[in-house]
Write a protein that holds these residues in place. Structure first.
Motif, PDB file in Angstrom:
ATOM      1  N   TYR A 247      59.380  22.473  48.016  1.00 25.29           N
ATOM      2  CA  TYR A 247      60.221  22.097  46.891  1.00 25.29           C
ATOM      3  C   TYR A 247      60.341  20.576  46.842  1.00 25.29           C
ATOM      4  N   ALA A 248      60.464  20.055  45.630  1.00 25.79           N
ATOM      5  CA  ALA A 248      60.584  18.613  45.425  1.00 25.79           C
ATOM      6  C   ALA A 248      61.961  18.315  44.845  1.00 25.79           C
ATOM      7  N   PRO A 249      62.637  17.291  45.352  1.00 24.05           N
ATOM      8  CA  PRO A 249      63.998  16.993  44.888  1.00 24.05           C
ATOM      9  C   PRO A 249      64.100  16.720  43.390  1.00 24.05           C
ATOM     10  N   TYR A 250      63.059  16.177  42.785  1.00 26.50           N
ATOM     11  CA  TYR A 250      63.125  15.862  41.360  1.00 26.50           C
ATOM     12  C   TYR A 250      62.427  16.899  40.485  1.00 26.50           C
ATOM     13  N   ASP A 251      62.094  18.031  41.084  1.00 33.35           N
ATOM     14  CA  ASP A 251      61.515  19.133  40.314  1.00 33.35           C
ATOM     15  C   ASP A 251      62.669  19.964  39.753  1.00 33.35           C
ATOM     16  N   ILE A 269      60.123  23.443  52.982  1.00 33.47           N
ATOM     17  CA  ILE A 269      59.642  22.098  53.268  1.00 33.47           C
ATOM     18  C   ILE A 269      59.861  21.235  52.029  1.00 33.47           C
ATOM     19  N   GLU A 270      60.626  20.181  52.196  1.00 39.39           N
ATOM     20  CA  GLU A 270      60.850  19.241  51.094  1.00 39.39           C
ATOM     21  C   GLU A 270      59.670  18.283  51.010  1.00 39.39           C
ATOM     22  N   VAL A 271      59.155  18.079  49.799  1.00 37.59           N
ATOM     23  CA  VAL A 271      58.028  17.173  49.594  1.00 37.59           C
ATOM     24  C   VAL A 271      58.391  16.155  48.527  1.00 37.59           C
ATOM     25  N   ASP A 272      57.717  15.032  48.553  1.00 40.12           N
ATOM     26  CA  ASP A 272      57.974  13.965  47.588  1.00 40.12           C
ATOM     27  C   ASP A 272      56.914  14.004  46.498  1.00 40.12           C
ATOM     28  N   ASN A 273      57.291  14.481  45.323  1.00 41.82           N
ATOM     29  CA  ASN A 273      56.393  14.514  44.170  1.00 41.82           C
ATOM     30  C   ASN A 273      56.697  13.409  43.171  1.00 41.82           C
ATOM     31  N   HIS A 279      57.084  18.661  38.839  1.00 42.77           N
ATOM     32  CA  HIS A 279      56.772  20.088  38.908  1.00 42.77           C
ATOM     33  C   HIS A 279      55.266  20.363  38.878  1.00 42.77           C
ATOM     34  N   ASP A 280      54.470  19.358  38.653  1.00 41.80           N
ATOM     35  CA  ASP A 280      53.024  19.532  38.513  1.00 41.80           C
ATOM     36  C   ASP A 280      52.426  20.170  39.765  1.00 41.80           C
ATOM     37  N   VAL A 281      51.607  21.191  39.576  1.00 44.52           N
ATOM     38  CA  VAL A 281      51.064  21.928  40.711  1.00 44.52           C
ATOM     39  C   VAL A 281      50.210  21.055  41.610  1.00 44.52           C
ATOM     40  N   HIS A 282      49.474  20.110  41.039  1.00 42.33           N
ATOM     41  CA  HIS A 282      48.571  19.301  41.856  1.00 42.33           C
ATOM     42  C   HIS A 282      49.326  18.325  42.748  1.00 42.33           C
ATOM     43  N   ARG A 283      50.551  18.004  42.377  1.00 41.85           N
ATOM     44  CA  ARG A 283      51.377  17.171  43.255  1.00 41.85           C
ATOM     45  C   ARG A 283      51.856  17.951  44.468  1.00 41.85           C
TER      46      ARG A 283
END
Length: 300
Positions: A247-251, A269-273, A279-283
């Motif tokens: 999950y991304a905080p800004y998604d 797992i938090e990720v930075d997108n 929300h982009d899948v490739h990120r």
């Protein structure tokens, strides 16, 4: 000694255009994962992989709405389709689940629904959407409404849901995939399949796919309340399936958080997108957590 190809099936989000064929989706997802593996140092451990993303835009019904442009010829559809009473209630409940505190913030005045967007959304929906924006951030509901209306098409129309699941199941059966990566509403689709026992199984009855990655999932606020899962019970997957949720905080779709507070056995797992297009899948696909689990899936 030859190395077997690791087969992975991707389950895409529902918002896809008519050009999003299986070949094109698979090519793009594969390129993202291949690049990430090359950069991560896990390529040799992972070995050769093949990522198949079955497109179900052909079985998903075209709906005349600016929030849903799907299937061949959808650009020629009429203007926004009006929302019926049943869909209106679905949208109101989904938005309330996304931001519960927003319900108390709704403006019930006659002018309260006249400042949000265009189209044939009802005054009640517009009032709630405006309240959600005040709580969750300006413009959030404009990005959520397409998801909610498309979710309604999947969750409330059994023929549509069955056709979507059949496409994914066919890909799983054809490839013998040991790993599934499900993005956005695709995570709801695959979770629904697991709950229904529609995922191909091994001889012992356990799912053939033993590694699951969900990305940008709305499971925490959408599926539990709308037919995929029993409300009040924890989310769970069958024994033997390793479930990782990114999950991304800004998604905005994952409500800026993970699933571990609602799910059993999931690793969040938090990720930075970044902030734009989070929300982009490739990120999500280019993250170390994905490459690490791809490499690990080889030995499951």
């Amino acid at each position: 000694m030859s190395v077997n190809m690791l087969q992975i099936v991707g389950v895409h989000s529902i918002r896809q255009g008519s050009s999003a064929t299986t070949a094109e989706l698979s090519r793009k997802w594969q390129a993202s994962v291949d690049d990430a593996l090359a950069d991560s140092g896990h390529a040799a451990t992972a070995g050769p992989i093949r990522l198949t993303v079955p497109s179900y835009q052909g079985v998903y019904p075209k709906t005349a709405t600016r929030y849903m442009r799907l299937g061949p010829g959808s650009a020629d559809a009429a203007e926004d389709a009006p929302v019926g009473e049943e869909e209106e209630e679905f949208i109101l409940q989904a938005l309330a689940a996304y931001a519960p505190s927003a319900v108390a913030e709704e403006d019930d005045s006659p002018m309260g629904a006249q400042t949000l967007g265009e189209g044939r959304l009802t005054p009640r929906i517009l009032r709630r959407a405006r309240a959600v924006d005040r709580v969750a951030g300006r413009g959030v509901t404009d990005r959520l409404l397409w998801l909610v209306r498309e979710a309604h098409g999947y969750l409330r129309h059994e023929e549509t849901g069955a056709a979507v699941r059949a496409e994914v199941r066919a890909a799983l059966a054809a490839t013998g995939a040991r790993m599934v990566i499900a993005h956005s509403l695709g995570s709801v689709v695959f979770y629904d399949m697991l709950s229904r026992g529609e995922v191909p199984s091994r001889a012992d009855g356990s799912p053939a796919a033993v590694s699951l990655i969900t990305c940008g999932s709305p499971l925490s606020w959408l599926a539990v309340r709308n037919g995929v899962h029993t409300a009040g019970a924890p989310l769970s997957v069958p024994a033997g399936v390793e479930w990782t949720n990114l999950y991304a905080p800004y998604d905005p779709v994952n409500r800026r958080g993970g699933l571990s507070h609602l799910a059993v056995g999931v690793t969040d797992i938090e990720v930075d997108n970044g902030k734009l297009n989070a929300h982009d899948v490739h990120r999500y696909l280019d993250k170390p957590a994905v490459t690490e689990r791809v490499a690990k899936a080889r030995y499951f």
